[in-house]
Each structure stands twice: as structure tokens, then as C-alpha cells.
Scaffold this motif. Structure first.
Motif, PDB file in Angstrom:
ATOM      1  N   LEU A   5      27.247  -8.221   9.986  1.00 20.11           N
ATOM      2  CA  LEU A   5      25.834  -8.503  10.278  1.00 20.11           C
ATOM      3  C   LEU A   5      25.163  -9.261   9.136  1.00 20.11           C
ATOM      4  N   ILE A   6      25.945  -9.979   8.334  1.00 24.06           N
ATOM      5  CA  ILE A   6      25.407 -10.636   7.141  1.00 24.06           C
ATOM      6  C   ILE A   6      24.409 -11.736   7.481  1.00 24.06           C
ATOM      7  N   GLY A   7      24.427 -12.208   8.729  1.00 24.67           N
ATOM      8  CA  GLY A   7      23.461 -13.232   9.135  1.00 24.67           C
ATOM      9  C   GLY A   7      22.035 -12.731   9.175  1.00 24.67           C
ATOM     10  N   ILE A   8      21.848 -11.404   9.213  1.00 24.00           N
ATOM     11  CA  ILE A   8      20.505 -10.809   9.141  1.00 24.00           C
ATOM     12  C   ILE A   8      20.175 -10.609   7.663  1.00 24.00           C
ATOM     13  N   THR A   9      19.152 -11.253   7.187  1.00 26.06           N
ATOM     14  CA  THR A   9      18.856 -11.266   5.754  1.00 26.06           C
ATOM     15  C   THR A   9      18.643  -9.866   5.187  1.00 26.06           C
ATOM     16  N   SER A  10      18.007  -8.983   5.945  1.00 29.49           N
ATOM     17  CA  SER A  10      17.789  -7.612   5.465  1.00 29.49           C
ATOM     18  C   SER A  10      19.122  -6.898   5.233  1.00 29.49           C
ATOM     19  N   ILE A  11      20.075  -7.120   6.117  1.00 28.08           N
ATOM     20  CA  ILE A  11      21.398  -6.513   5.967  1.00 28.08           C
ATOM     21  C   ILE A  11      22.122  -7.128   4.770  1.00 28.08           C
ATOM     22  N   MET A  12      21.950  -8.423   4.577  1.00 26.77           N
ATOM     23  CA  MET A  12      22.552  -9.086   3.419  1.00 26.77           C
ATOM     24  C   MET A  12      22.064  -8.460   2.117  1.00 26.77           C
ATOM     25  N   GLU A  13      20.769  -8.126   2.049  1.00 30.70           N
ATOM     26  CA  GLU A  13      20.214  -7.529   0.839  1.00 30.70           C
ATOM     27  C   GLU A  13      20.839  -6.167   0.552  1.00 30.70           C
ATOM     28  N   VAL A  14      21.102  -5.403   1.612  1.00 29.90           N
ATOM     29  CA  VAL A  14      21.788  -4.116   1.437  1.00 29.90           C
ATOM     30  C   VAL A  14      23.181  -4.343   0.869  1.00 29.90           C
TER      31      VAL A  14
END
Length: 554
Positions: A157-166
Motif C-alpha cells: 500500500l506504499i502508493g498511499i502517502t500516509s502508509i508510506m510514512e508509517v
């Protein structure tokens, strides 16, 4: 407390609800003052919210989408308030969550493939997880280590920026994380998280996924623990990155973002400082040169030839109309990124890289682009940096290659003598029909490059001799460049123009400012007045907005 004294304040609406015999969590969440009471550590409220049943319901508000016919407060307000309760960082509430495996499983059920993953709930999920990561690091990491499939789900789900931050924080690629918890995160170095991230370049066609994957890898190059840092800079990883970047069938966003990772490996501070600061800072202060792992550089050189071939091809074969004419085709984002990569590669000072650039004729092709696209200032900044780095190099063959094979001085003089845009339909940049051709837009960069040549010639006998042998250069220097430098010396101006960044080479003492005759506040006021009274029309503003929308094409 003052505001609790009888007669001076009314009872909190939250207290009124807590006084009821049968109240619900929804009633509390619907009360606007609940967050304030949480932060004030209202004992009765905290004792209620810490109960497992309440924590579970709060988590469900965050990870489960409301039904289509649900009330707006269930769709928007309750998830927001639930997230805010957790991020108030009330220790006893966080403890209830992190020490209960079933509740943690419920929280991370948001990552399951069948979930809708709305941007709104992803943001709330991210805030709660990061709060646990910061405040309950050891038990949180213990849970993640026991459930390592969570890392894979985050990457998916790295395309979702919030998930990338996690993900960035979880793997230790954050400068504020893990100063005291290195042992709790050692296990992450033994996972294949880097391979999973870089393979997103091949498994997804989404530009958002490519950009976020690159941002994650860049963060790892800057702040990651030693194990991951060593792995990402290894030749095998570089080769894997370039294989994805150079696949013919892949979108150009793969190439652009892969090169961003390579640039960050060569110069980790570059992406945080920005292009202009990097360029000017290097020219003014002459700071320490960029250093990079020689093995990393050699790994990149293996694919340099294939990369340079892409400079011959634009991703956009269409024409782009501009205010000065048309581009046929535009430069394209991927070619600009390749030039930026070469710009950073040259600053590393690697002799092997310099030899390879000479062998492949890279500098000559890049110099051609400088004159083929005379209005692309992003391109000009990178190429100026390349030329200056070559001239400042200790590698004599590179300097001779630039002066002789690339004919730098001759091309400068040719551009200065033919400073109008040529109406040649075979060239990428063509002026508008029926109008006088405009002046080319890279004269300022040519002026700075010329001044740099003269400056370096004072310290280099070879450059000095080369310049003196060229009578046309000597005449142009005397009759054109010297007069231009005198006109453009802003310290001699008295018309109100502030100095440019590259001209601030004197101490900012009182005498320096007393010599200047400008008022920045007055200039700003004049500009605002110009817009207020319509000196600049809405058409001008609309045109500016339109040019921004076309940045990707140019």
C-alpha cells in the motif's frame, strides 16, 4: 483550578454525560469538548475510555468504513475524534491497545487487501500507528516482529502517502526515531524490505507508487540503520534498481524516480536542500565536495551507457506551444532527470566516472541539449553545474575534453554572436511564425560560465593559454563580457534592486547596507499595488497557471 470553582464556570458537557446512568461512547464522541477533557486528563473520562470495549470501538471507527447510508457523524466525526483520543497520548489508553494482541490485530486489519483503504481513514490509521511507535516503541516493535507480514502489507500500500510514512518510520529511516531503541529494530535489517520496495517499480504502473517507493528509498539513504544503508548502496542493489528503470515497457516515472534514489545515494543531502540551494551554495562557499561509496558509483557506471541513449529520445513526441514558439518535442521529465543525475555524478569527483563520461561523449551530448532548449532554466542550472565541475576537476583529460572535443569556448561565442532564436524547423525549439524571433534565454548562464572560465584561467596555465590563443574570445571578453559584468554588478546600482543570491559575497555589515539605495518593503508594496489596481490582468495570471500545468511536459 480557577475554572472549576463554583460560580465561576459551568459544568463541562462531558461531565454531564458521565453523570448519566446509561450513556454511550457515541454520546461522548459527539461532544465537542471531549478532546480538551482528554488532554486535561479527566479521571472519569479516562477510566471509561481505557476499558477494552471502548478502545475496540474506537479502533473500529478508524479501520472500518461507515455504511453508505450512515450518518455524517459516523462517517466523518467519529473516526476523527477516535484518532484524536489516541494521539492525545494518554499512556493508559495506549497501553490497553498495545498490550492486547487482538486489538492490535484489529488495528492492522486495515491493511488487508479486501479493505477499501480510503485516504481519510488511512491518515487516521497512520497517526495512531505512529503514535504507538513513538510512545510504546518496545512492545510495538515486539508485536511487528512477531507479525512480519505487516511489513509486506505496508509495502503493498506504499502508493498511499500516509502508509508510506508509517513504513519509513518503521524501518528506521527517520532522523527523529530510534536513538534509544536500536536493539528493538535490529531484526528489520534481516528482512527483504528493500527488495520488496524496489520491486514496486516493476509490479505497479502507478506514478504515485513509484514516487512514494523512491521517497522511501531516499529516506533510507539518509537516515537508515547501517545494515540497510550498506545493502541499498551495494552494486547488486544498484543493478536491480537500474534493471527496473531501463525496462522499455515501463512508464517513464520508473526511470525518473529510480534516478532520484541514485542521486540521493550519491548526495544524501541534496533532496532536502533543493536544486537551487545546492547549486548556488556550492559555487559561492566552495564547501566540501560530495563523497560517495566508490562501489556504489561503479555500480551505476555499468548502466550509464544505456542511460545516455535515452537522451536522444523524448517521452513526448508531440509539439508543445509556448509563449516564445513551440517545442518539437519537449525536453521531457526523464531527460531532465538524467542530466540532473550526471550533474551529481560529476560532483563526486570519481576518476572512473569522469573517464566513462569522456568515453561515452556524455558531456558533449548534454552541451547540445543546453543550446537545443534555450528556455529551460532547470536544464541550464544542471548543465552549468556539470561544466563548472568539469572545469574544476583535477582530471586534466576531462578539462581538455571539454575545451577541445566539446569546443566549449567556440559554442559560447557562437551563441553570443547569434543570440536570436533560429527559425530552423529541424531544431527542437522553434520561434513563433510571423513574429520577430526572441532572444535566447540562456545568456545569463553563458555569462556565468564564461566568468568561471576566466577565474579558473587565473589559476590554471592550461586554461589561460587556451583562452589567450583564441583572438575572438579575447575581443569578446574585452568588448562584451567586461562591459556586461560592469552593468550587471548590482552593488553599483541605485535603482532599488536587491542583490541576487550569488552576488552576496560580502559581509552583511552596516556599511554594506548603507551603500544600497533600495527599500524591500516599498518594493513589495509596489508589487501588491500593481496587482490591486489591475496593472497585471487576470489573463496574465491565468497564463501563469497554465504554464505550471505544463511543467511536466517541458
Amino acid at each position: 483550578m480557577f475554572w472549576r470553582m463554583a460560580g465561576l464556570s459551568t459544568a463541562s458537557p462531558v461531565e454531564t454525560i458521565l453523570d448519566k446512568e446509561n450513556f454511550t461512547l457515541e454520546e461522548l464522541l459527539d461532544e465537542d469538548e471531549i478532546i480538551q477533557e482528554c488532554k486535561a486528563l479527566n479521571g472519569r473520562l479516562i477510566n471509561f475510555l481505557r476499558e477494552r470495549a471502548q478502545v475496540e470501538q474506537l479502533i473500529r471507527f478508524i479501520v472500518e468504513e461507515a455504511l453508505e447510508d450512515a450518518e455524517k457523524r459516523r462517517t466523518f466525526k467519529f473516526p476523527f475524534i477516535a484518532c484524536e483520543i489516541f494521539t492525545c497520548e494518554v499512556d493508559i489508553i495506549l497501553k490497553t491497545l498495545v498490550e492486547d494482541e487482538e486489538l492490535m490485530n484489529l488495528l492492522f486489519s486495515f491493511l488487508e487487501p479486501e479493505q477499501p483503504h480510503s485516504t481519510l481513514l488511512a491518515g487516521y490509521f497512520s497517526k495512531v500507528v505512529i503514535c504507538l511507535l513513538l510512545r510504546k516503541t518496545v512492545p510495538f516493535m515486539r508485536y511487528i516482529q512477531a507479525n512480519q507480514d505487516i511489513v509486506k502489507k505496508l509495502v503493498e500500500l506504499i502508493g498511499i502517502t500516509s502508509i508510506m510514512e508509517v513504513l519509513i518510520r518503521l524501518i528506521g529511516a527517520d532522523e527523529h526515531m530510534y536513538t534509544n531503541y536500536m536493539e528493538a529494530m535490529q531484526w528489520i535489517e534481516d528482512t527483504d524490505v528493500l527488495e520488496m520496495i524496489v520491486d514496486k517499480f516493476s509490479s505497479s504502473d502507478s506514478p504515485e507508487v513509484h514516487a512514494n517507493a523512491a521517497e522511501t528509498l531516499c529516506a533510507i539513504t539518509r537516515f537508515a540503520p547501517p545494515g540497510l544503508a550498506a545493502k541499498i548502496s551495494s552494486p547488486s542493489f544498484i543493478g536491480r534498481l537500474f534493471r527496473h528503470a531501463l525496462e522499455d515497457a515501463r512508464p517513464k516515472s520508473v526511470l525518473v524516480n529510480s534516478l532520484s534514489v541514485c542521486i540521493s545515494l550519491l548526495d544524501p543531502k541534496r533532496l532536502t536542500l533543493g536544486v537551487y540551494h545546492h547549486t548556488y551554495n556550492r559555487q559561492i562557499t566552495q564547501g566540501p565536495p560530495v563523497t560517495a561509496n566508490p562501489e556504489t558509483v561503479e555500480g551505476m557506471l555499468e548502466s550509464l551507457g544505456d542511460l545516455l541513449k535515452l537522451l536522444e529520445v523524448s517521452s513526448a513526441e508531440n509539439e508543445l506551444l509556448t509563449t516564445y514558439g513551440k517545442l518539437q518535442p519537449p525536453l521531457g521529465k526523464h531527460r531532465l532527470k538524467i542530466v540532473e543525475f550526471i550533474s551529481v555524478l560529476v560532483t563526486v569527483g570519481s576518476e572512473a566516472a569522469e573517464k566513462e563520461l569522456i568515453r561515452l561523449g556524455a558531456v558533449q551530448r548534454i552541451l547540445d541539449l543546453f543550446f537545443e532548449y534555450p528556455y529551460n532554466n532547470f536544464l541550464h542550472h544542471h548543465i552549468e553545474n556539470i561544466l563548472v565541475s568539469c572545469l574544476e576537476s583535477k582530471n586534466v583529460p576531462l578539462i581538455e575534453h571539454l575545451l577541445h572535443e566539446c569546443n566549449l569556448v567556440g559554442r559560447i561565442l557562437e551563441a553570443e554572436n547569434n543570440y536570436k532564436l533560429a527559425a530552423d524547423l529541424n531544431k527542437p525549439t522553434v520561434p513563433c511564425e510571423g513574429r520577430l524571433p526572441p532572444r535566447i534565454g540562456n545568456i545569463g548562464h553563458l555569462t556565468r560560465i564564461s566568468n568561471k572560465l576566466i577565474q579558473l584561467g587565473n589559476n590554471s596555465a592550461k586554461i589561460q593559454a587556451y583562452l589567450q590563443e583564441n583572438s575572438e574570445w579575447t575581443d569578446w571578453h574585452t568588448n562584451v563580457l567586461s562591459k556586461r559584468n560592469a552593468v550587471e554588478n548590482v552593488f553599483q546600482w541605485a535603482c532599488g534592486r536587491p542583490t541576487a543570491l550569488q552576488d552576496r559575497n560580502r559581509d552583511s555589515d552596516d556599511d554594506d547596507y548603507q551603500d544600497r539605495d533600495y527599500d524591500v518593503a516599498a518594493l513589495a508594496n509596489n508589487l501588491s499595488q500593481a496587482f490591486r489596481y489591475g496593472i497585471y490582468s487576470n489573463d496574465d495570471i491565468d497564463e501563469a497557471h497554465g504554464s505550471l500545468e505544463r511543467d511536466d511536459e517541458q
